[in-house]
Design a protein around this motif. Sequence first.
Motif, PDB file in Angstrom:
ATOM      1  N   GLU A 106       0.063 -14.307   6.297  1.00  0.00           N
ATOM      2  CA  GLU A 106       1.165 -14.713   5.406  1.00  0.00           C
ATOM      3  C   GLU A 106       1.010 -14.070   4.026  1.00  0.00           C
ATOM      4  O   GLU A 106       1.993 -13.677   3.404  1.00  0.00           O
ATOM      5  CB  GLU A 106       1.231 -16.239   5.319  1.00  0.00           C
ATOM      6  N   LYS A 107      -0.221 -13.927   3.578  1.00  0.00           N
ATOM      7  CA  LYS A 107      -0.441 -13.245   2.281  1.00  0.00           C
ATOM      8  C   LYS A 107      -0.088 -11.756   2.419  1.00  0.00           C
ATOM      9  O   LYS A 107       0.546 -11.170   1.553  1.00  0.00           O
ATOM     10  CB  LYS A 107      -1.910 -13.362   1.870  1.00  0.00           C
ATOM     11  N   ALA A 108      -0.504 -11.170   3.544  1.00  0.00           N
ATOM     12  CA  ALA A 108      -0.321  -9.721   3.728  1.00  0.00           C
ATOM     13  C   ALA A 108       1.146  -9.341   3.886  1.00  0.00           C
ATOM     14  O   ALA A 108       1.532  -8.217   3.577  1.00  0.00           O
ATOM     15  CB  ALA A 108      -1.111  -9.256   4.942  1.00  0.00           C
ATOM     16  N   LEU A 109       1.963 -10.271   4.354  1.00  0.00           N
ATOM     17  CA  LEU A 109       3.369  -9.925   4.620  1.00  0.00           C
ATOM     18  C   LEU A 109       4.306 -10.293   3.462  1.00  0.00           C
ATOM     19  O   LEU A 109       5.519 -10.064   3.556  1.00  0.00           O
ATOM     20  CB  LEU A 109       3.831 -10.583   5.917  1.00  0.00           C
ATOM     21  N   VAL A 166      -3.189  -1.516   0.338  1.00  0.00           N
ATOM     22  CA  VAL A 166      -4.027  -1.930   1.464  1.00  0.00           C
ATOM     23  C   VAL A 166      -4.127  -3.456   1.431  1.00  0.00           C
ATOM     24  O   VAL A 166      -4.520  -4.035   0.423  1.00  0.00           O
ATOM     25  CB  VAL A 166      -5.434  -1.305   1.371  1.00  0.00           C
ATOM     26  N   ARG A 167      -3.711  -4.086   2.503  1.00  0.00           N
ATOM     27  CA  ARG A 167      -3.742  -5.546   2.566  1.00  0.00           C
ATOM     28  C   ARG A 167      -4.617  -5.962   3.749  1.00  0.00           C
ATOM     29  O   ARG A 167      -4.400  -5.499   4.869  1.00  0.00           O
ATOM     30  CB  ARG A 167      -2.331  -6.111   2.733  1.00  0.00           C
ATOM     31  N   CYS A 209       7.650 -15.182   5.604  1.00  0.00           N
ATOM     32  CA  CYS A 209       7.694 -14.315   4.417  1.00  0.00           C
ATOM     33  C   CYS A 209       9.061 -13.668   4.221  1.00  0.00           C
ATOM     34  O   CYS A 209       9.237 -12.862   3.303  1.00  0.00           O
ATOM     35  CB  CYS A 209       6.635 -13.224   4.537  1.00  0.00           C
ATOM     36  N   GLY A 210      10.011 -13.955   5.094  1.00  0.00           N
ATOM     37  CA  GLY A 210      11.363 -13.414   4.914  1.00  0.00           C
ATOM     38  C   GLY A 210      11.494 -11.935   5.243  1.00  0.00           C
ATOM     39  O   GLY A 210      12.347 -11.241   4.669  1.00  0.00           O
ATOM     40  N   VAL A 211      10.648 -11.438   6.142  1.00  0.00           N
ATOM     41  CA  VAL A 211      10.771 -10.034   6.581  1.00  0.00           C
ATOM     42  C   VAL A 211      12.165  -9.852   7.186  1.00  0.00           C
ATOM     43  O   VAL A 211      12.642 -10.685   7.954  1.00  0.00           O
ATOM     44  CB  VAL A 211       9.661  -9.696   7.620  1.00  0.00           C
ATOM     45  N   ALA A 214       2.647  -0.500   2.913  1.00  0.00           N
ATOM     46  CA  ALA A 214       1.465  -1.378   2.935  1.00  0.00           C
ATOM     47  C   ALA A 214       0.794  -1.260   4.297  1.00  0.00           C
ATOM     48  O   ALA A 214       1.441  -1.398   5.341  1.00  0.00           O
ATOM     49  CB  ALA A 214       1.871  -2.828   2.675  1.00  0.00           C
ATOM     50  N   ALA A 215      -0.504  -0.978   4.272  1.00  0.00           N
ATOM     51  CA  ALA A 215      -1.286  -0.909   5.519  1.00  0.00           C
ATOM     52  C   ALA A 215      -2.001  -2.237   5.688  1.00  0.00           C
ATOM     53  O   ALA A 215      -2.770  -2.652   4.814  1.00  0.00           O
ATOM     54  CB  ALA A 215      -2.291   0.227   5.426  1.00  0.00           C
ATOM     55  N   ILE A 216      -1.732  -2.926   6.800  1.00  0.00           N
ATOM     56  CA  ILE A 216      -2.390  -4.211   7.044  1.00  0.00           C
ATOM     57  C   ILE A 216      -3.544  -3.976   8.020  1.00  0.00           C
ATOM     58  O   ILE A 216      -3.337  -3.536   9.159  1.00  0.00           O
ATOM     59  CB  ILE A 216      -1.379  -5.251   7.585  1.00  0.00           C
ATOM     60  N   VAL A 217      -4.753  -4.241   7.525  1.00  0.00           N
ATOM     61  CA  VAL A 217      -5.963  -3.926   8.293  1.00  0.00           C
ATOM     62  C   VAL A 217      -6.934  -5.096   8.190  1.00  0.00           C
ATOM     63  O   VAL A 217      -6.848  -5.899   7.268  1.00  0.00           O
ATOM     64  CB  VAL A 217      -6.651  -2.654   7.728  1.00  0.00           C
TER      65      VAL A 217
END
Length: 285
Positions: free
Chosen positions: A60-63, A48-49, A95-97, A29-32
Amino acid sequence: MIAITGANGNLGKATLSFLLKKTSPQHIAAIVRDAAKLGEFSKSGIEVRVADYEDQESLEKALAGVDRLLQISSSATGVRAMAHETRVVHAAVKCGVQEVVYTSTLFPHESARFQSAHVCRNTEAMIRQSGMKYVFFRNSMYHETIPLFVGEAMGDGRIFYPSGSGRVSFASRRDIAEALSNVLTGPEFANATFHITGPSAHSFADIALALKDAAGFGEAAHTDIPAEDYRKGLLGYGLPEEEAAFYASMADSIRAGEFEGTDRSLEGFLGRKPLGVQEYLRGLF
Ligand SMILES: NC(=O)c1ccc[n+]([C@@H]2O[C@H](COP(=O)([O-])OP(=O)(O)OC[C@H]3O[C@@H](n4cnc5c(N)ncnc54)[C@H](OP(=O)(O)O)[C@@H]3O)[C@@H](O)[C@H]2O)c1
């Protein structure tokens, strides 16, 4: 799922390229903050997030669903950078990463003169305390910063920079990206800190000689100008006070030897010698 923050940046895109050679795009996932800037990568099958370091909820949504996160340090300065990186760490915890690979700086110590060192020091401490597994890549300066440091010297070999005889263990950003992709797709490290540097450290007098050699200049030299003249020069080019102070802190940190350490971790991750400064400069001419 492996996610990368700052994925539209130079290091982010280079890491994406290497990751795509090692794992399936569905796992990336690319966070941009601007999806349109991802170009060809958006057609590669990666997720793509969109998120902004200024917006906690978007992070928080992206992760969501991310196991391994490459947290690329913020390109902002001062308190804004500190807030950006704090939001990413909080979102990752929420997010529990499982594991964070964070790009820190070579000397993130309390006594550091480099402004970003204090941001990185704070972020490292937050990650350590979070309970998430971590890998810290304490990066030296990129080769790619040399043209920015030396400016017009790229055309005549005459460097004016307030770094004294301070040396920098420059490393290739592309090599760092490759090493990061190996870490992100390899076995987990149970909390580790690596000093990521080129094979040797160079003063700006060395860089002037390397430029002479690479570009074929008749003469080349480094002049150590007063730090205040440098800062005023940056203001004269229209840089805001805050940015001028940031770049002045960088020169000051080089003068103080904060970027001179060398380590073989990068070579270990790559399984070959990292690109040296001379090779990098020769490639520019
Ligand atoms: N070791 C060194 O020599 C060195 C040199 C320069 C920087 N650095 C550090 O290393 C990091 C990576 O280097 P780089 O060359 O890849 O930097 P870069 O090309 O400037 O990339 C930084 C990325 O951060 C993104 N970003 C900035 N503000 C954001 C925000 N509010 N929300 C979400 N994303 C945001 C930018 O997004 P947009 O594309 O949308 O602008 C950009 O893609 C930098 O951020 C900096 O902390 C290290």
